[in-house]
Motif scaffolding. Structure first.
Motif, PDB file in Angstrom:
ATOM      1  N   HIS A  12      15.297  19.285   8.341  1.00 26.36           N
ATOM      2  CA  HIS A  12      14.154  18.799   7.577  1.00 26.36           C
ATOM      3  C   HIS A  12      13.614  17.160   7.545  1.00 26.36           C
ATOM      4  O   HIS A  12      13.477  16.830   6.646  1.00 26.36           O
ATOM      5  N   GLY A  14      10.928  16.607   8.764  1.00 26.58           N
ATOM      6  CA  GLY A  14       9.530  16.369   8.266  1.00 26.58           C
ATOM      7  C   GLY A  14       8.726  15.731   9.651  1.00 26.58           C
ATOM      8  O   GLY A  14       7.332  15.660   9.112  1.00 26.58           O
ATOM      9  N   ILE A  15       9.187  15.368  10.627  1.00 25.99           N
ATOM     10  CA  ILE A  15       8.245  14.991  11.531  1.00 25.99           C
ATOM     11  C   ILE A  15       7.350  15.880  11.859  1.00 25.99           C
ATOM     12  O   ILE A  15       6.157  15.437  12.139  1.00 25.99           O
ATOM     13  N   CYS A  16       7.364  17.070  12.085  1.00 25.17           N
ATOM     14  CA  CYS A  16       6.506  17.999  12.606  1.00 25.17           C
ATOM     15  C   CYS A  16       5.439  18.031  11.360  1.00 25.17           C
ATOM     16  O   CYS A  16       4.091  18.232  11.779  1.00 25.17           O
ATOM     17  N   VAL A  17       5.628  18.006   9.992  1.00 22.43           N
ATOM     18  CA  VAL A  17       4.573  18.207   9.175  1.00 22.43           C
ATOM     19  C   VAL A  17       3.856  16.734   8.813  1.00 22.43           C
ATOM     20  O   VAL A  17       2.583  16.858   8.928  1.00 22.43           O
ATOM     21  N   LYS A  18       4.299  15.741   9.294  1.00 22.69           N
ATOM     22  CA  LYS A  18       3.642  14.551   9.197  1.00 22.69           C
ATOM     23  C   LYS A  18       2.764  14.443  10.445  1.00 22.69           C
ATOM     24  O   LYS A  18       1.886  13.757  10.230  1.00 22.69           O
ATOM     25  N   GLU A  19       3.337  14.687  11.413  1.00 23.46           N
ATOM     26  CA  GLU A  19       2.446  14.561  12.778  1.00 23.46           C
ATOM     27  C   GLU A  19       1.219  15.392  12.754  1.00 23.46           C
ATOM     28  O   GLU A  19       0.218  15.313  13.312  1.00 23.46           O
ATOM     29  N   PRO A  21       0.084  18.332  10.364  1.00 24.46           N
ATOM     30  CA  PRO A  21       0.082  18.951   8.996  1.00 24.46           C
ATOM     31  C   PRO A  21      -0.938  20.280   9.107  1.00 24.46           C
ATOM     32  O   PRO A  21      -0.575  21.198   8.406  1.00 24.46           O
ATOM     33  N   LYS A  25       3.356  23.472   8.197  1.00 24.58           N
ATOM     34  CA  LYS A  25       3.269  23.077   6.621  1.00 24.58           C
ATOM     35  C   LYS A  25       3.926  24.026   5.873  1.00 24.58           C
ATOM     36  O   LYS A  25       4.549  24.924   6.315  1.00 24.58           O
ATOM     37  N   CYS A  50      11.067  17.013  17.607  1.00 24.28           N
ATOM     38  CA  CYS A  50      12.048  17.466  16.581  1.00 24.28           C
ATOM     39  C   CYS A  50      13.418  16.983  16.701  1.00 24.28           C
ATOM     40  O   CYS A  50      14.105  17.073  17.897  1.00 24.28           O
TER      41      CYS A  50
END
Length: 60
Positions: A12, A14-19, A21, A25, A50
């Motif tokens: 978690h 959060g890199i994927c969500v930040k990069e 979105p 999400k 990731c």
């Protein structure tokens, strides 16, 4: 291309969500992936970031 997410392995960060979105999400407490929402090269780049290896790409 299909993206797999291993919930047990995810740290978690959060890199994927930040990069990306629009692709990665959290909606209603659930992690969602929309592989059609960005270019394949951009998704591959973010998956490679990731830190836990929880994201993987399956070729169709």
């Amino acid at each position: 291309m299909k993206i797999h997410w291993d919930e047990e392995r995810c740290c978690h960060a959060g890199i994927c969500v930040k990069e990306l979105p629009q692709v990665f999400k959290v909606e209603d407490g659930q992690f969602k992936i929309d592989a059609e929402a960005a270019a394949e090269a951009e998704i591959r780049r973010v998956v490679s970031l990731c830190p836990s290896g929880a994201l993987a790409i399956e070729e169709k």
